[in-house]
Design an enzyme around this catalytic site. Structure first.
Site, PDB file in Angstrom:
ATOM      1  N   ASP A 215       0.868  -1.158   0.000  1.00 18.91           N
ATOM      2  CA  ASP A 215       0.000   0.000   0.000  1.00 18.91           C
ATOM      3  C   ASP A 215       0.920   1.227   0.000  1.00 18.91           C
ATOM      4  O   ASP A 215       2.137   1.099   0.171  1.00 18.91           O
ATOM      5  CB  ASP A 215      -0.900  -0.044   1.239  1.00 18.91           C
ATOM      6  CG  ASP A 215      -1.790   1.175   1.358  1.00 18.91           C
ATOM      7  OD1 ASP A 215      -2.399   1.569   0.348  1.00 18.91           O
ATOM      8  OD2 ASP A 215      -1.874   1.741   2.464  1.00 18.91           O
TER       9      ASP A 215
ATOM     10  N   ASP B 289      -0.230   5.085   1.168  1.00 19.69           N
ATOM     11  CA  ASP B 289      -0.500   5.989   2.289  1.00 19.69           C
ATOM     12  C   ASP B 289      -0.386   5.265   3.621  1.00 19.69           C
ATOM     13  O   ASP B 289      -0.981   4.202   3.828  1.00 19.69           O
ATOM     14  CB  ASP B 289      -1.912   6.579   2.173  1.00 19.69           C
ATOM     15  CG  ASP B 289      -2.034   7.585   1.035  1.00 19.69           C
ATOM     16  OD1 ASP B 289      -1.029   8.240   0.704  1.00 19.69           O
ATOM     17  OD2 ASP B 289      -3.138   7.733   0.483  1.00 19.69           O
TER      18      ASP B 289
ATOM     19  N   ASP C  41      -1.959  -1.105   5.817  1.00 20.93           N
ATOM     20  CA  ASP C  41      -2.357  -0.525   7.096  1.00 20.93           C
ATOM     21  C   ASP C  41      -3.868  -0.354   7.224  1.00 20.93           C
ATOM     22  O   ASP C  41      -4.404  -0.342   8.330  1.00 20.93           O
ATOM     23  CB  ASP C  41      -1.707   0.859   7.279  1.00 20.93           C
ATOM     24  CG  ASP C  41      -2.327   1.890   6.345  1.00 20.93           C
ATOM     25  OD1 ASP C  41      -3.168   2.676   6.807  1.00 20.93           O
ATOM     26  OD2 ASP C  41      -2.005   1.887   5.141  1.00 20.93           O
TER      27      ASP C  41
END
Length: 280
Positions: free
Chosen positions: A48, A50, A221
């Protein structure tokens, strides 16, 4: 100066000295990786962006380029659950109306700090490019991701970037589009990461002469990183950032197939991958 910042500077200097700038919407392997990719790395690592590669949301970071460094309440309150891409289109249109320039957006993205230890991890993966194939799957956008990766000097490490298209139009506005449409009821309307992952794995296996990756590692996350993690098998590993939504949700899940290794810094992931390498 902390270690991450030192590595960030080293990567940046190396990039600007010797590497050509990648095209904004490049979705193919940089030439420096083509030979290694043809030989077929054993492991696939998906990231991922961000709050995984970078330490905060890129969307939040660019909002600080506004004169008041924040969105008006009416704009924040118009967000609809599951329609974040649509909301961010409105945010970028508002920023253009407020006179935020391309240069200001570019600068804001470049200044986003890396997640602790992440550049150490990328440095390790760079030294083992014959073993690891790297991919980004993110609900951010292509302009933010490529701007940051190029500034950090690590763009060439990633064979593919799957994210929402974004480019500046003739008026200087950053125009954002959805990545695709899908039928998954658990994901935002513009992107299902599991669909992307499954299609990529099938396509790469075909390109590799029927040979699948020995193991797949997913680093994330957020809540939208759960869906792709469900495509992982018993030999694969999900790396949820400790204390973030992905980690909290996985803790409550039953019958999850993959291994789960929570992480606080990139070094935690690197330590796990080093153990995998020793098993060869």
């Amino acid at each position: 100066m902390n270690e991450d910042l030192v590595i960030y500077v080293i990567f940046s200097l190396a990039y600007f000295d010797v590497k050509p700038v990648q095209s904004l919407h490049s979705m193919t392997a940089p030439s420096s990786l083509t030979h290694a990719a043809d030989q077929g790395q054993r492991f696939l690592v998906l990231f991922d962006f961000d709050e995984t590669i970078i330490h905060e949301s890129s969307d939040d970071a660019v909002v600080r380029a506004l004169p008041g460094q924040r969105l008006p309440d009416w704009l924040k309150n118009c967000y609809r659950e599951g329609h974040y891409n649509e909301h961010m289109q409105k945010v970028l249109a508002y920023m253009a109306e407020e006179g935020v320039s391309k240069g200001s957006i570019h600068s804001a993205v470049e200044k986003i700090p890396p997640t602790p230890g992440l550049l150490n991890l990328l440095q390790y993966l760079q030294s083992h490019q014959n073993d690891f194939e790297l991919v980004v799957i993110s609900d951010a956008n292509m302009y933010f991701i490529e701007t940051w990766l190029e500034r950090a000097g690590v763009r060439s490490l990633f064979r593919k970037i799957f994210t929402n298209p974004a480019s500046f139009d003739a008026t200087g506005r950053l125009v954002l589009l959805p990545f695709h449409s899908h039928s998954c009821s658990h994901c935002p309307d513009n992107m299902c990461k599991q669909v992307i992952l499954r299609e990529y794995l099938a396509g790469r296996q075909k390109e590799r002469g029927g040979e699948p990756f020995q193991r797949v590692f997913y680093v994330g996350d957020g809540a939208n990183d759960i869906c792709p993690s469900l495509a992982l098998g018993p030999r694969d590993t999900a790396f949820p950032r400790r204390g973030f939504p992905m980690h909290r949700l996985l803790q409550g899940m039953q019958q999850f197939k993959a291994n789960i290794v929570p992480w606080d810094s990139g070094e935690d992931i690197m330590d796990c991958l080093k153990k995998v390498m020793k098993e060869r």
